[in-house]
Design a protein around this motif. Structure first.
Motif, short mmCIF file in Angstrom:
data_model
loop_
_atom_site.label_atom_id
_atom_site.label_comp_id
_atom_site.label_asym_id
_atom_site.label_seq_id
_atom_site.Cartn_x
_atom_site.Cartn_y
_atom_site.Cartn_z
N ALA A 1 0.84 -1.21 0.00
CA ALA A 1 0.00 0.00 0.00
C ALA A 1 0.87 1.26 0.00
O ALA A 1 0.73 2.14 -0.86
N LEU A 2 1.80 1.31 0.96
CA LEU A 2 2.68 2.49 1.03
C LEU A 2 3.60 2.54 -0.19
O LEU A 2 3.88 3.61 -0.72
N GLY A 3 4.03 1.36 -0.63
CA GLY A 3 4.94 1.29 -1.79
C GLY A 3 4.29 1.83 -3.05
O GLY A 3 4.89 2.64 -3.77
N SER A 4 3.06 1.39 -3.31
CA SER A 4 2.35 1.87 -4.50
C SER A 4 2.12 3.38 -4.42
O SER A 4 2.29 4.10 -5.40
N ALA A 37 5.34 5.45 -4.94
CA ALA A 37 5.80 5.44 -6.33
C ALA A 37 4.89 6.31 -7.18
O ALA A 37 5.36 7.09 -8.02
N MET A 38 3.59 6.20 -6.94
CA MET A 38 2.67 6.99 -7.75
C MET A 38 2.79 8.49 -7.46
O MET A 38 2.87 9.31 -8.37
N ALA A 39 2.82 8.83 -6.15
CA ALA A 39 2.87 10.25 -5.78
C ALA A 39 4.15 10.91 -6.29
O ALA A 39 4.13 12.06 -6.73
N THR A 40 5.25 10.17 -6.22
CA THR A 40 6.52 10.75 -6.68
C THR A 40 6.46 11.03 -8.18
O THR A 40 6.98 12.03 -8.67
N TRP A 41 5.80 10.14 -8.91
CA TRP A 41 5.73 10.28 -10.37
C TRP A 41 4.70 11.33 -10.79
O TRP A 41 4.71 11.80 -11.92
N ARG A 64 4.57 -5.73 -7.39
CA ARG A 64 3.16 -5.29 -7.35
C ARG A 64 3.04 -3.81 -7.03
O ARG A 64 2.15 -3.12 -7.52
N SER A 65 3.94 -3.28 -6.18
CA SER A 65 3.89 -1.85 -5.84
C SER A 65 4.03 -0.98 -7.09
O SER A 65 3.26 -0.05 -7.32
N PHE A 66 5.03 -1.30 -7.92
CA PHE A 66 5.24 -0.50 -9.13
C PHE A 66 4.14 -0.72 -10.16
O PHE A 66 3.75 0.19 -10.87
N LEU A 67 3.64 -1.96 -10.20
CA LEU A 67 2.56 -2.26 -11.14
C LEU A 67 1.30 -1.44 -10.78
O LEU A 67 0.71 -0.77 -11.64
N TYR A 68 0.91 -1.46 -9.52
CA TYR A 68 -0.28 -0.71 -9.09
C TYR A 68 -0.05 0.79 -9.29
O TYR A 68 -0.95 1.52 -9.70
N ALA A 69 1.16 1.24 -8.95
CA ALA A 69 1.46 2.67 -9.09
C ALA A 69 1.29 3.11 -10.54
O ALA A 69 0.68 4.15 -10.83
N GLY A 70 1.79 2.29 -11.46
CA GLY A 70 1.68 2.61 -12.89
C GLY A 70 0.24 2.65 -13.34
O GLY A 70 -0.17 3.56 -14.08
#
Lengths: 478, 153
Positions: free
Chosen positions: A47-50, A53-57, A263-269
């Motif tokens: 959850a925090l990982g996604s 990654a998303m917020a930074t991008w 999964r963190s990067f996948l969900y973030a994307g």
């Protein structure tokens, strides 16, 4: 003309700033060890990982440049910007590979040093630090410019305020603070963008928007628009280059718990895709609403405040503030890690203990923040164009990273030449054709060099070397 | 002597006819040749009348002029334009009063000559192929590829 009164803007700014600094202090109060401070104890979950990654991008570029590109390059500009998500999606398997091969690594510089040797490592450091400082300065300048145009807060005050707040909570809490605040900022950004997107479609109406563009600005709907076609994959490779090489994303791969990186990067994307589409769509409404646009980069806030009035201005102010903070903090943390590990530790203080490194990490964040602030102060307008320029540089690192992680046959000489050749050809295309070709040309040339060397190479790199040496990253000499 | 002054007088008249009538507003663009179909118009000088408009036309005499925006309450001195196809476009700031139009600024000509489609298609194809290679390498490429990682758990 400011769209939000200065008093309201200052109240929002102070309220959010207090919250970020307090949370930064709270989350980081137990981060006494170097691993805790730099990499949040390497225990970040999905959850925090996604979210981080998303917020930074989602940077100020996503909320400001996406509408600008849709305004200038039409359908391809909007869709092309959303292809920035491919960088996150493609990094998902890489994150898993990075965590597996370098479980105790600290920075992307560690990978280049151990995998390719000194020359490639130093070329990489030059590219990465130039890019990071460019991104940091462009974010700082964007903070000052946007706060001024949205609310009338003077450039210097807006810039100083955001820089000070981000430096303060990153210093206090390290990566834990960055990731925690990113989570909240992600929720704010997603809700805000959803409201904006809905209102824009609802207000002038899709049919009205289509009719006006088709009549007076037909090139924007033309799927054969040359500059738009060129931009599409250029932006994809720019985004891939930014993510694949930058320590912002490598540090997250190291910080994520085993098995969560993919999964963190996948969900973030996946979560990221609609953000530039929604903000980019703002630009199309401008034609139906017949709003004169003074500069292409002002189109987003203009439409938002026109449709939603004062509440729209508040909404866009909060989204912009959150997206600026979520990127600035990550960049400060990751760049200071790169300077700490690859410059300070590996070049100047090889015998530094982890305690000394922990103290130095705080000093570097502060110095980095002050340096970026000083460069931003004169408000040199063309510095904002710096990021387009760096597309040629970062795209040259894609193939050395990918081949270096997956194939044993690529060596340091090949990757050094690929990065140098990619940078030179990309910059040539930047000046000869346009900014929308630099990253693509750079990535193409870099690929040809890497692939050519790998075909004739007899190198067989032992991936165990990445694991063994990186175990002592913060205590052994180089 | 009188003859020289007389010649000088006509020379200045000739020069001024080349320069054209003086305008209260100076209009200019960030480019005269746009390869992307977008550009920005800027102007200097005060727009004081309520009927000032920015006009666009496809010829210099503005026979078929169309009003883009009314500038009387516009707080900025620039306007970004986009989405133009190949062609020549003429812009000016004008005042409309009782059905008559008079120019307040000089005329700016912008030529839009988009990049060639074949160059764009070449870049697009190169990008697509490179992207496919990237995906293939990550998913099925070397011995450390994603598929093998998954199988190894």
């Amino acid at each position: 003309m400011p769209q939000l009164d200065i008093q309201t803007a200052i109240i929002i700014l102070i309220a959010f700033s207090i919250a970020w600094v307090a949370l930064g202090w709270y989350w980081g109060r137990n981060s006494k060890e170097l691993d805790e401070y730099m990499l949040a104890g390497r225990k970040i979950g999905i959850a925090l990982g996604s979210a981080t990654a998303m917020a930074t991008w989602v940077t100020s570029n996503t909320t400001m440049v996406a509408p600008q590109l849709a305004f200038q390059l039409g359908i391809w500009g909007m869709l092309g910007y959303s292809l920035g998500s491919v960088g996150l999606l493609a990094f998902a398997p890489l994150a898993q590979r990075i965590k597996k091969t370098m479980p105790n690594g600290y920075t992307s510089g560690d990978f280049f040093r151990l995998r390719f040797g000194k020359l490639a490592w130093r070329i990489f450091l030059a590219i990465s630090l130039f890019y990071s400082l460019g991104w940091l300065v462009s974010l700082g300048m964007a903070a000052g410019v946007l706060l001024e145009s949205l609310s009338g807060i003077p450039y210097t005050i807006g810039l100083s305020f955001i820089m000070a707040v981000c430096v303060a909570y990153t210093m206090l809490g390290g990566l834990k603070a960055v990731i925690g605040t990113d989570f909240i900022q992600t929720i704010i950004i997603l809700i805000g963008v959803a409201v904006l997107g809905w209102q824009v479609i609802d207000s002038p109406g899709l049919e009205n928007i289509y009719t006006k563009i088709e009549e007076y600005h037909p090139a924007l709907l033309d799927l054969g628009m040359p500059a738009g076609l060129m931009f599409l994959f250029n932006n994809l490779f720019f985004g891939v280059g930014e993510i694949f090489h930058s320590n912002v994303w490598w540090s997250r791969s190291f910080a994520f718990r085993e098995g969560t990186g993919f999964r963190s990067f996948l969900y973030a994307g996946l979560f990221w895709i609609p953000v530039p589409v929604a903000t980019g769509f703002l630009a199309f409404a401008v034609f139906a609403l017949n709003i004169p646009v003074p500069a292409a980069d002002a189109v987003g806030p203009l439409v938002a405040s026109f449709i939603l009035g004062k509440y729209g201005a508040i909404l866009i102010f909060v989204i912009v503030f959150s997206s600026l903070a979520s990127s600035l903090d990550s960049l400060l943390a990751a760049t200071s890690d790169l300077i700490l590990e690859d410059i300070y530790h590996r070049h100047f203080a090889p015998r530094a203990s982890k305690q000394q490194m922990r103290k130095m990490a705080v000093v570097i964040i502060l110095l980095l923040g002050i340096s970026a602030w000083l460069i931003c102060l004169p408000r040199i307008a063309n510095l904002a164009q710096l990021l387009h320029f760096t597309g040629a540089l970062v795209a040259s690192t894609i193939w050395p990273v990918v081949f270096g992680l997956y194939y044993p046959s690529i060596n340091g000489r090949a990757s050094s030449l690929a990065m140098a050749g990619g940078c030179i050809s990309g910059l040539t295309a930047y000046f000869a054709v346009g900014f929308y070709t630099a990253a693509l040309v750079s990535a193409f040339v870099s690929f040809v060099i890497c692939a050519g060397f790998m075909i004739v190479s007899r190198t067989r790199f032992d991936f165990q070397k990445l694991q063994e040496e990186s175990n002592d990253a913060a205590s052994n000499s180089f | 002597m009188t003859h020289s002054v007389y010649r000088l007088f006509w020379f200045f008249i000739f020069l001024s006819s080349l320069i054209g009538p003086a305008h209260s507003i100076e209009l200019r663009a960030d480019t005269t040749l746009s390869k992307e179909g977008y550009f920005t118009l800027q102007w200097q000088g005060e727009i004081s009348t309520e009927n000032s408009v920015l006009q666009i036309a496809e010829n210099a005499d503005f026979n078929n002029a169309r009003t883009l925006f009314n500038l009387s309450k516009y707080p900025h001195n620039s306007i970004a334009q986009s989405g133009y196809l190949n062609g020549n476009y003429f812009f000016r700031i004008a005042e409309t009063r009782n059905g008559n139009t008079s120019s307040l600024s000089n005329t700016v000509k912008i030529e839009v000559q988009l990049h060639s489609f074949s160059l764009a298609l070449l870049m697009f194809t190169a990008g697509f192929i490179l992207f496919c290679i990237l995906l293939w390498v990550i998913l099925f490429g070397g011995p450390g590829n994603f598929k093998n990682q998954e199988q190894r758990g």
